[in-house]
Design a protein around this motif. Structure first.
Motif, PDB file in Angstrom:
ATOM      1  N   TRP A   1      34.962  36.392  53.338  1.00 45.69           N
ATOM      2  CA  TRP A   1      35.786  35.171  53.378  1.00 45.69           C
ATOM      3  C   TRP A   1      35.352  34.166  52.310  1.00 45.69           C
ATOM      4  O   TRP A   1      36.189  33.411  51.798  1.00 45.69           O
ATOM      5  CB  TRP A   1      35.761  34.544  54.776  1.00 45.69           C
ATOM      6  CG  TRP A   1      34.444  33.912  55.156  1.00 45.69           C
ATOM      7  CD1 TRP A   1      33.402  34.498  55.797  1.00 45.69           C
ATOM      8  CD2 TRP A   1      34.038  32.561  54.896  1.00 45.69           C
ATOM      9  NE1 TRP A   1      32.364  33.612  55.954  1.00 45.69           N
ATOM     10  CE2 TRP A   1      32.724  32.419  55.424  1.00 45.69           C
ATOM     11  CE3 TRP A   1      34.646  31.466  54.280  1.00 45.69           C
ATOM     12  CZ2 TRP A   1      32.017  31.210  55.334  1.00 45.69           C
ATOM     13  CZ3 TRP A   1      33.945  30.267  54.197  1.00 45.69           C
ATOM     14  CH2 TRP A   1      32.645  30.144  54.717  1.00 45.69           C
TER      15      TRP A   1
ATOM     16  N   ARG B   1      34.120  34.943  49.274  1.00 43.94           N
ATOM     17  CA  ARG B   1      34.644  35.419  47.990  1.00 43.94           C
ATOM     18  C   ARG B   1      36.155  35.218  47.911  1.00 43.94           C
ATOM     19  O   ARG B   1      36.682  34.814  46.878  1.00 43.94           O
ATOM     20  CB  ARG B   1      34.251  36.887  47.785  1.00 43.94           C
ATOM     21  CG  ARG B   1      32.738  37.126  47.820  1.00 43.94           C
ATOM     22  CD  ARG B   1      32.350  38.535  47.390  1.00 43.94           C
ATOM     23  NE  ARG B   1      32.839  39.574  48.262  1.00 43.94           N
ATOM     24  CZ  ARG B   1      32.192  40.030  49.351  1.00 43.94           C
ATOM     25  NH1 ARG B   1      31.024  39.517  49.680  1.00 43.94           N
ATOM     26  NH2 ARG B   1      32.697  40.992  50.093  1.00 43.94           N
ATOM     27  N   GLU B   2      36.828  35.456  49.033  1.00 45.68           N
ATOM     28  CA  GLU B   2      38.280  35.220  49.064  1.00 45.68           C
ATOM     29  C   GLU B   2      38.589  33.751  48.814  1.00 45.68           C
ATOM     30  O   GLU B   2      39.518  33.415  48.075  1.00 45.68           O
ATOM     31  CB  GLU B   2      38.850  35.597  50.434  1.00 45.68           C
ATOM     32  CG  GLU B   2      39.212  37.045  50.567  1.00 45.68           C
ATOM     33  CD  GLU B   2      39.513  37.402  52.017  1.00 45.68           C
ATOM     34  OE1 GLU B   2      40.137  36.589  52.738  1.00 45.68           O
ATOM     35  OE2 GLU B   2      39.086  38.503  52.433  1.00 45.68           O
ATOM     36  N   ALA B   3      37.817  32.873  49.439  1.00 44.27           N
ATOM     37  CA  ALA B   3      38.049  31.437  49.282  1.00 44.27           C
ATOM     38  C   ALA B   3      37.828  31.017  47.828  1.00 44.27           C
ATOM     39  O   ALA B   3      38.591  30.214  47.278  1.00 44.27           O
ATOM     40  CB  ALA B   3      37.126  30.655  50.210  1.00 44.27           C
TER      41      ALA B   3
END
Lengths: 252, 314, 96
Positions: free
Chosen positions: B296, B298-300
């Motif tokens: 989450w 890295r996604e953010a």
């Protein structure tokens, strides 16, 4: 309380704050969201251990009983530790750790700026060195809080949750007691009461950029500065002090 | 077509023969590329997985100095993993893919990290013996034929130079300490010695990849050659601090001017490679858990970047 | 964007002391410029190696092709008149 005792307490508290936060940050080692951030978190932990070393060494010197920084770190029980509670709280998720870093490093930005001017030469010198490290910690935390706050819905929610949870532990950083006032008169200590406004303005600004709501004013937890801690500190110390306590005659 | 392939291979091998370094955009045989990706990623994974057994003692390091050293050392291992992933990436494979290969078991890491760290002396033993063995191999790899790999190894060797010394210092201190400390140090020696010798891999006569790797100068010295070098320098260091090497067949061979040693338990070696070492599952579960828990974040970070670009273009 | 994304690759160039050339130190992963700079700092300047850092997205780097090496670089080999040692100076002339 003599001035010597007050100064001992002052250096000890500053040392304890660095030591306990470094203990938490170092738990991230091999647990970070990606390799580069693992290195970054360790760099911050190392800065904090260095600072703890310097402060505790000085505390030992001021105390004058021949205790070293390691004696103070490894042979004191939890009721004799005086760090702010915010330092000892478990790491939580990455958002929680970064929000704590933001709250603490913003405070330290103002605090060490002032402590640089201390009439106590040792404290002033440590503060000058620390300020450079703290500026970087603040930059790193600020960028991450904004990135996560303004990232995905999930990351925003995690940051908001962390801000809400940590807020009640921020008040303690600005408390002043008798020892502080005594040293303030001598130009040794920092008047933390004066730092509050700058801190709240800067934090508000950053949280706004991160699309995070500021929590409403509420009760602020306290106790660390008097040695009344959360249940978490005892566990940090029991791990940290394990070898020194189990083999009191050994040197490592 | 086949002839063109042969010409390519001949030209490539001539270049290697002359001692030229190979760079990412140079033509290279598929086998060379494959061998390098396998070796570099295995090396990178080893560095990263190797953070775990040492990380096990971060919260229990017995002094502020010891904690600093240990943290700085583990951080170096992470950095070395990072350099090696980057070197592998120059061959067109992404870090994503490399990590996936690790998680699916397609890629391996050094067996040594499947053993547990049970006392503080193990931190000494890892630095002294495990890093000591690794550095013998790494020094040799500084002259490997692939440029990015060689450059990464040069940087790694420079940074590694304190690792072995700090480990030996821990052992020396403990051997000069209380009876408990001495017992811990000898116990660590007993448990880490043989796995350290296994780090160099099977005997030359049983090593399947040796041929190509040598011709292409990816590997510069044989497993047995490097293992011998490690043993010869370590025996004296053990003697100086009073540690006994747990090998009754170990003795100086005057004719060969090196130590003879007892037979390595290859059954154990292959069992641990096969997944049945004491910590294989623990290490892999840790890595997968951390990787998933960080998703989450890295996604953010990606989402934030996308928004920034969008608002800049708007 | 996938769950196991490891962010983009950046190349790091370090200056070891003021006035020196920037030299390629290695690579790092990061999602944006600020992160790239900080990750480069945290990875490549841990031993006081630098006074300044450049980061460049790897995708922005254009590299020459080894097949072009002949036409790119060989023609410069015989232009010896570009080097000071090519010229014959009269004996006795100083500071030239």
């Amino acid at each position: 309380m003599t001035q010597q005792q007050a100064l001992y307490n002052y250096a000890l508290r500053l040392g304890d704050n660095s030591l306990i936060l470094s203990a938490r940050l170092s738990e991230w080692c091999s647990n970070a969201p990606f390799l580069e951030e693992d290195l970054a978190l360790t760099n911050m932990a190392l800065d904090l251990i260095g600072r703890a070393q310097a402060m505790l060494k000085y505390a030992g010197e001021v105390e004058g009983k021949g205790r070293t920084e390691d004696d103070l770190a490894y042979r004191r029980g939890e009721r004799d530790y005086y760090n702010h509670l915010i330092m000892e709280l478990p790491n939580g998720d990455f958002a929680y750790t970064m929000v704590r870093q933001l709250f603490v490093s913003t405070y330290e930005l103002f605090f060490f700026e002032e402590l640089q001017k201390s009439t106590d030469a040792t404290l002033a010198a440590i503060a000058a060195k620390t300020l450079k490290e703290v500026k970087y910690h603040h930059l790193h935390a600020k960028d991450w809080v904004i990135r996560l706050g303004d990232g995905t819905a999930e990351s925003n929610a995690r940051v908001q949750k962390a801000v809400n949870a940590l807020w009640m532990y921020t008040g303690e950083m600005f408390e002043m007691d008798h020892a502080d006032t005594m040293l303030l008169k001598e130009g040794i200590a920092v008047n933390t009461d004066n730092l509050k406004l700058g801190w709240i303005q800067m934090v508000t600004q950053i949280l706004a950029l991160a699309n995070i709501d500021l929590p409403a004013d509420g009760y602020m937890q306290t106790g660390g500065r008097k040695g009344i801690h959360t249940e978490y500190l005892g566990h940090i110390l029991s791990e940290m002090q394990y070898l020194q306590r189990a083999y009191p005659d050994a040197t490592w | 077509m086949e002839q063109a392939q042969e010409t390519l291979l001949r030209e490539f091998e001539e270049k290697i023969e002359c001692g030229f370094a190979i760079e990412p955009k140079d033509k290279m045989p598929a086998g060379y590329r494959k061998h390098l990706i396998r070796q570099m990623s295995q090396h990178a994974h080893s560095e990263v997985i190797g953070m775990q057994p040492e990380g096990n003692w971060v919260t229990r390091a017995p002094s502020l100095r010891a904690k600093q050293i240990l943290l700085a050392k583990i951080q170096d291992e992470g950095g070395h993993g990072l350099y090696l992933y980057s070197a592998a990436e120059t061959l067109g494979v992404s870090r994503d893919e490399l990590i996936e290969q690790l998680h699916t078991g397609k890629a391996k890491y050094s067996n040594i990290f499947n053993y547990p760290t049970l006392s503080w002396a193990d931190i000494g033993a890892i630095g002294w013996l495990v890093d000591g063995a690794a550095i013998v191999n790494q020094v040799s790899l500084q002259r490997t034929s692939y440029g990015p790999y060689s450059r990464a190894m040069v940087r790694i060797c420079k940074e590694e130079s304190f690792h072995q010394r700090q480990g030996y210092e821990i052992m020396a201190k403990m051997m000069a300490g209380t009876a408990d400390q001495k017992a811990m140090a000898q116990d660590a020696m007993n448990r880490w010695w043989w796995p350290s010798l296994m780090m160099f891999g099977p005997h030359d006569s049983d090593s399947p990849h040796t041929g190509d790797a040598f011709r292409w100068k990816i590997k510069r010295h044989s497993n047995d050659e490097l293992r011998q070098k490690f043993i010869d320098k370590t025996v004296q260091q053990a003697e100086v601090i009073g540690l006994t090497i747990p090998d009754k067949d170990l003795k100086w061979n005057e004719a060969k001017q090196c130590y003879d040693h007892g037979e390595i338990n290859w059954e154990e070696f292959y069992r641990v490679i096969g997944g049945d070492g004491p910590c294989n599952k623990q290490r892999m579960e840790h890595h997968i858990r951390v990787h998933n828990e960080g998703a989450w974040v890295r996604e953010a970070a990606e989402a934030y970047r996308a928004k920034q670009q969008y608002s800049k273009n708007a | 964007m996938t769950a196991d994304n490891q962010l983009d690759v950046w190349e790091v160039f370090m200056q070891s002391k003021p006035g020196a050339n920037y030299i390629h130190a290695g690579s790092i992963h990061a999602s944006d410029k600020q992160m790239a700079l900080q990750n480069a700092r945290d990875t490549y300047s841990r031993r006081g190696e630098g006074t300044s850092i450049w980061v460049v997205p790897s995708s922005a780097i254009v590299a020459s092709n080894p097949e072009d090496n002949g036409m790119f670089f060989d023609p410069a080999n015989d232009k010896i008149y570009r080097h000071p040692t090519f010229y014959v100076m009269p004996e006795g002339a100083k500071a030239i």
